[in-house]
Design a protein around this motif. Structure first.
Motif, short mmCIF file in Angstrom:
data_model
loop_
_atom_site.label_atom_id
_atom_site.label_comp_id
_atom_site.label_asym_id
_atom_site.label_seq_id
_atom_site.Cartn_x
_atom_site.Cartn_y
_atom_site.Cartn_z
N PRO A 264 -6.51 -10.38 -2.47
CA PRO A 264 -6.52 -9.18 -3.30
C PRO A 264 -5.88 -9.48 -4.65
O PRO A 264 -4.95 -10.27 -4.75
N ASP B 19 -4.92 2.71 -6.36
CA ASP B 19 -5.73 1.49 -6.35
C ASP B 19 -5.25 0.52 -5.28
O ASP B 19 -6.06 -0.10 -4.59
N ALA B 20 -3.93 0.39 -5.14
CA ALA B 20 -3.38 -0.51 -4.13
C ALA B 20 -3.76 -0.06 -2.72
O ALA B 20 -4.13 -0.87 -1.87
N GLN C 144 -6.36 1.72 -1.92
CA GLN C 144 -7.79 1.48 -1.75
C GLN C 144 -8.07 0.01 -1.46
O GLN C 144 -8.95 -0.30 -0.65
N ASP C 145 -7.31 -0.88 -2.08
CA ASP C 145 -7.44 -2.31 -1.78
C ASP C 145 -7.08 -2.60 -0.33
O ASP C 145 -7.76 -3.38 0.34
N ARG D 96 -9.90 -1.38 1.80
CA ARG D 96 -11.06 -2.27 1.69
C ARG D 96 -10.84 -3.54 2.51
O ARG D 96 -11.74 -4.01 3.21
#
Length: 103
Positions: free
Chosen positions: A6, A39-40, A42-43, A46
């Protein structure tokens, strides 16, 4: 072997020296703390989805999903999740400490 890590992005308002950035810098970066946190997360999500998909492909006998890739993806998603939990715990601790400060 295709191994993805990531991308770690610095939080807006924080410089590489550990000192807070100037107010203009944070505004120019286009992000906020809540945006970086979103965002973190969501990473992390994912990575967990990719790991699960790779596990299913490996169990189904897909030749492109090797044991090594599957184990690496599982470890990456586990590490990302543990990091997210640690950050959450620290944020809750900081919030609790601030709320208990005398005014």
């Amino acid at each position: 072997m295709d191994v993805r890590f990531p991308a770690f992005r610095p939080l807006s308002g924080v410089t590489g020296t550990g000192a807070p950035a100037a107010p203009g810098q944070a505004a120019n970066s286009g992000g906020s703390f809540s945006g970086a946190l979103k965002d973190a997360l969501q990473d992390v999500s994912r990575l967990q989805e990719d790991s699960s998909a790779l596990q299913r492909r490996f169990l189904a006998g897909d030749e492109s999903a090797s044991l090594e890739r599957t184990m690496m993806a599982m470890q990456q998603s586990q590490l990302a999740f543990q990091s997210a939990v640690t950050v959450r715990n620290r944020l809750v601790s900081a919030y609790t400490e601030i709320m208990n400060m005398p005014v």
